[in-house]
Structure formats: structure tokens, C-alpha cells
Design a protein around this motif. Structure first.
Motif, short mmCIF file in Angstrom:
data_model
loop_
_atom_site.label_atom_id
_atom_site.label_comp_id
_atom_site.label_asym_id
_atom_site.label_seq_id
_atom_site.Cartn_x
_atom_site.Cartn_y
_atom_site.Cartn_z
N ALA A 166 37.08 98.57 119.94
CA ALA A 166 37.20 97.05 119.42
C ALA A 166 36.14 97.17 118.26
O ALA A 166 35.02 97.71 118.20
CB ALA A 166 36.91 96.09 120.35
N ASP A 167 36.40 95.96 117.38
CA ASP A 167 35.39 95.76 116.35
C ASP A 167 34.15 95.02 117.08
O ASP A 167 34.39 93.96 117.86
CB ASP A 167 35.80 95.35 115.04
N PHE A 168 33.10 94.68 116.11
CA PHE A 168 31.98 93.83 116.77
C PHE A 168 31.54 93.25 115.38
O PHE A 168 31.73 93.74 114.20
CB PHE A 168 31.01 94.28 117.62
N LYS A 169 30.92 92.08 115.42
CA LYS A 169 30.40 91.30 114.51
C LYS A 169 29.22 90.65 114.71
O LYS A 169 29.05 90.07 115.77
CB LYS A 169 31.39 90.43 113.85
N LEU A 170 28.11 90.46 113.86
CA LEU A 170 26.81 89.74 114.20
C LEU A 170 26.64 88.64 112.82
O LEU A 170 27.10 89.34 111.56
CB LEU A 170 25.56 90.73 114.31
N GLU A 171 26.39 87.48 113.18
CA GLU A 171 26.28 86.43 112.17
C GLU A 171 24.73 86.00 112.14
O GLU A 171 24.16 86.08 113.23
CB GLU A 171 27.20 85.37 112.33
N LEU A 172 24.35 85.91 110.90
CA LEU A 172 23.02 85.25 110.77
C LEU A 172 23.10 83.75 111.30
O LEU A 172 23.61 83.17 110.37
CB LEU A 172 22.35 85.54 109.51
N VAL A 173 22.42 82.92 112.15
CA VAL A 173 22.31 81.76 112.64
C VAL A 173 20.96 81.09 112.55
O VAL A 173 20.11 81.76 113.12
CB VAL A 173 23.38 81.55 113.76
N CYS A 174 20.75 79.81 112.63
CA CYS A 174 19.77 79.09 112.84
C CYS A 174 20.09 77.61 113.26
O CYS A 174 21.41 77.33 113.15
CB CYS A 174 18.75 79.05 111.77
N GLY A 262 24.42 89.43 99.67
CA GLY A 262 24.75 90.71 99.86
C GLY A 262 25.16 91.21 101.39
O GLY A 262 25.35 92.22 101.82
N SER A 263 24.69 90.17 102.23
CA SER A 263 25.09 90.74 103.69
C SER A 263 25.12 89.48 104.50
O SER A 263 24.37 88.84 105.44
CB SER A 263 23.74 91.34 104.15
N SER A 264 26.25 88.80 104.53
CA SER A 264 26.67 87.49 105.03
C SER A 264 26.83 87.68 106.60
O SER A 264 26.71 86.74 107.60
CB SER A 264 27.91 86.83 104.65
N HIS A 265 27.34 88.95 107.01
CA HIS A 265 27.56 89.46 108.53
C HIS A 265 27.22 90.97 108.51
O HIS A 265 27.40 91.70 107.51
CB HIS A 265 28.77 88.73 109.13
N ARG A 266 27.10 91.29 109.60
CA ARG A 266 26.86 92.87 109.98
C ARG A 266 28.34 93.18 110.99
O ARG A 266 28.79 92.37 111.85
CB ARG A 266 25.81 93.20 110.66
N ARG A 267 29.14 94.13 110.53
CA ARG A 267 30.25 94.57 111.26
C ARG A 267 30.13 95.93 111.53
O ARG A 267 29.57 96.80 111.03
CB ARG A 267 31.33 94.07 110.33
N GLY A 268 30.69 96.30 112.79
CA GLY A 268 30.68 97.81 113.06
C GLY A 268 31.89 98.00 114.07
O GLY A 268 32.61 97.08 114.53
N GLN A 269 31.93 99.11 114.46
CA GLN A 269 32.82 99.68 115.50
C GLN A 269 32.37 99.97 116.81
O GLN A 269 31.35 100.63 116.90
CB GLN A 269 33.82 101.16 114.74
N LEU A 270 32.97 99.63 118.15
CA LEU A 270 32.60 100.08 119.11
C LEU A 270 33.57 101.17 119.86
O LEU A 270 34.76 101.15 119.50
CB LEU A 270 32.68 98.70 120.11
N TYR A 271 32.94 102.03 120.38
CA TYR A 271 33.56 103.28 121.06
C TYR A 271 33.39 103.20 122.56
O TYR A 271 32.30 103.05 123.07
CB TYR A 271 33.07 104.62 120.48
N LEU A 272 34.23 103.76 123.24
CA LEU A 272 34.15 104.07 124.62
C LEU A 272 33.75 105.61 124.82
O LEU A 272 34.44 106.56 124.23
CB LEU A 272 35.32 103.69 125.37
N ILE A 273 32.85 106.04 125.53
CA ILE A 273 32.51 107.30 125.56
C ILE A 273 32.20 107.64 127.12
O ILE A 273 31.68 106.66 127.74
CB ILE A 273 30.95 107.55 124.92
#
Length: 305
Positions: A166-174, A262-273
Motif C-alpha cells: 500500500a502507499d503511505f503519506k505523511l503530512e506536516l501539521v501543527c 517544495g514538500s507539502s507532504h511525504r509519500r512512499g510505498q509500503l512493502y510486505l517482506i
């Protein structure tokens, strides 16, 4: 060592349970495929060696005495322990693991795992399951050291084989009243260094701080997203958090998403190993299959983005 020798047998207790559960000797005999007389004899012998009456016949039905109720409850624990022990022997004979460890990168939303674990509980044959939250290089350690049987990770180490999950995402919050939240437009990363950052502790034994997104000189470290959320909602600092943690607080006006140039959020891929590869046991493989079947490309993960 004690020289105590049991006066009763497991079979006698199983017969007693069957007589009670099936409402009498006749139905219990049919269920156990034994003669009614053999059941009568077994229960009579049980009562004789214990010196207490367990059953009394009322009409055509055998009912427990008060003492019998107590003994029956304890006997069920005994027979279940024997069943579990025999199942464990079968599992070991077949290579079925007595314990499986699942390590999950904390950015993964656990909601889709609920039906997985419900199905796994029925398929596990009594295997114990340990679920561990991991962060950054702590997740990678479980892979390299093979200390977990199944791993959900955001990063594939060199040489590792993983199935995209699945994809994952991180947002900058305060907090909405935090100074960073007063910007109406995207602001430069340099401004982050002036404020307190809440970070999640790397769970590795030897963490590498170059991993992750550490942009502030002032940092508080917590062990879980829930604690980070509590601090940020109280107005302390900013944090990178996944939407499954923040979405309710954002809807309630307790948090605000920050627009970083230049970086409103961080996104990536999750893997099962499966860190142990071909040496992974059948129970670990079954758990991995269930996770992939329920969670791969899960719409709940996508909706959170």
C-alpha cells in the motif's frame, strides 16, 4: 520430584464433559461412539476414586451436583491444555511455528488488519502472535537480523524481496494557533528550524539519525504517533504524521496542515517482506497471504490520501 500419581485419567474427564454437554449417557455414548455401559462405568469409577458425587440422575437426565459443577469447570481447563499440547506436537511435526512475530512500520494504517487478524486467529492452530510497532531503521533491523517473521516496511533493504502492499503519506501539521499555521501560503523549510519538532523514536538498537525528516534543532522524541498527536494538538511544535492519525483532528479544527515550499507532504510505498525467505514457516506464510489478500491496494489506505 513429587511421587504423586494421578487417580484419574483425561479420558474419564472427557466422558464426564460429554455426558453433561449432551444431556445424558445415551446421547454422549452416541457422540463418542462408545457403549453406554462403558460411560457409566467411567463416571462411576471417577466418582469412586475422587470420593465425591459428580452427577445425579433425575428422571432420564444426568445433572451435575454442586461439587460436580466446580470439578467440571476445572476439568475443561485440563482437557483444553491437553488438546493444545497435542496440537503443538502436530504443528512441530509439520514445521508449523509455535510463535510468529509481525513487525509493522508505524505509518501503516492498522484498520485493514482487523479482518486479517480475525481470519488468522482461526487459521493459526494456536500459534502465538506478537505484533510490534517499528520505526525507521528499527524496521530494517528486523529484516537484516531476521528477528521478525513478517515485516511491513517503507524501505526495501538491498537484496531484500518484498511485495508492494500500500502507499503511505505523511503530512506536516501543527495547532491552528501555532506561529507556523499563520502562513496563508507555502513557506520555506528554513522556518522549521526555528520551532520545536515532535519526532517518533527510531526503534532500532542502533538508530541512524540520517533516516527520516529531522529539520529542526529543537526536537522532542516520543515513542508513538498517539503521543505526538497529543502534544501537537496541545500547541507544542509541529510533526509529520499520517492522515489516518490526523484526519479527525483536522476535521475538528484541532490541527492544521502546513504548506511547505517544495514538500507539502511525504509519500512512499509500503512493502510486505518475509525476512527469513525460503525458511519462513507455513504459519508466517499464511499470515502474509492474508495481509496481502485484505490490504494490498486497500481503498481505505488510498482514501486517507
Amino acid at each position: 520430584m513429587s511421587n504423586y500419581r494421578p487417580k484419574t485419567t483425561v479420558e474419564q474427564w472427557r466422558i464426564l464433559q460429554a455426558v453433561v454437554d449432551h444431556g445424558g449417557y445415551a446421547h454422549a455414548a452416541e457422540f463418542l461412539n462408545k457403549s453406554q455401559s462403558s460411560l457409566n462405568h467411567a463416571v462411576a469409577k471417577l466418582q469412586q476414586v475422587l470420593g465425591i458425587q459428580l452427577l445425579e440422575v433425575r428422571g432420564r437426565k444426568a445433572e451435575l451436583t454442586q461439587a460436580g459443577q466446580v470439578m467440571l469447570r476445572r476439568s475443561r481447563q485440563l482437557t483444553q491444555t491437553i488438546t493444545d499440547l497435542e496440537q503443538l506436537a502436530d504443528n512441530l511435526t509439520e514445521g508449523w511455528e509455535p510463535e510468529v512475530r509481525l513487525a509493522i512500520e508505524m505509518v501503516f494504517d492498522r484498520t485493514p488488519l482487523v479482518p486479517v487478524l480475525q481470519e488468522f486467529e482461526h487459521a493459526s492452530r494456536g500459534t502465538r502472535l506478537t505484533i510490534e510497532d517499528t520505526v525507521l531503521t528499527g524496521t530494517l533491523e528486523h529484516i537484516s537480523e531476521k528477528t521478525a517473521d513478517v515485516v511491513i516496511t517503507y524501505h526495501l533493504p538491498k537484496g531484500a524481496i518484498g511485495e508492494p502492499l500500500a502507499d503511505f503519506k505523511l503530512e506536516l501539521v501543527c495547532h491552528p494557533n501555532h506561529p507556523l499555521a499563520q502562513h496563508d501560503e507555502a513557506f520555506a523549510q528554513s522556518e522549521l528550524s526555528q520551532h520545536l519538532q515532535i519526532v517518533i523514536r527510531d526503534t532500532a538498537l542502533s538508530p541512524r539519525e540520517e533516516e527520516g525528516w529531522l529539520k529542526a534543532e529543537q526536537r522532542w522524541t516520543v515513542s508513538h504517533f498517539d503521543e505526538a498527536l497529543r502534544l501537537v494538538k496541545s500547541g507544542l511544535g509541529f510533526c509529520w504524521l499520517p492522515p489516518y492519525i490526523t484526519e479527525q483532528a483536522i476535521r475538528d479544527g484541532q490541527l492544521k496542515r502546513l504548506q511547505l515550499a517544495g514538500s507539502s507532504h511525504r509519500r512512499g510505498q509500503l512493502y510486505l517482506i518475509l525476512p527469513k525467505g525460503d525458511n519462513a514457516g507455513p504459519c508466517a506464510r499464511r499470515l502474509a497471504e492474508l495481509i496481502l489478500a485484505h490490504c494490498k491496494g486497500d481503498p481505505m489506505q488510498e482514501a486517507a490520501e
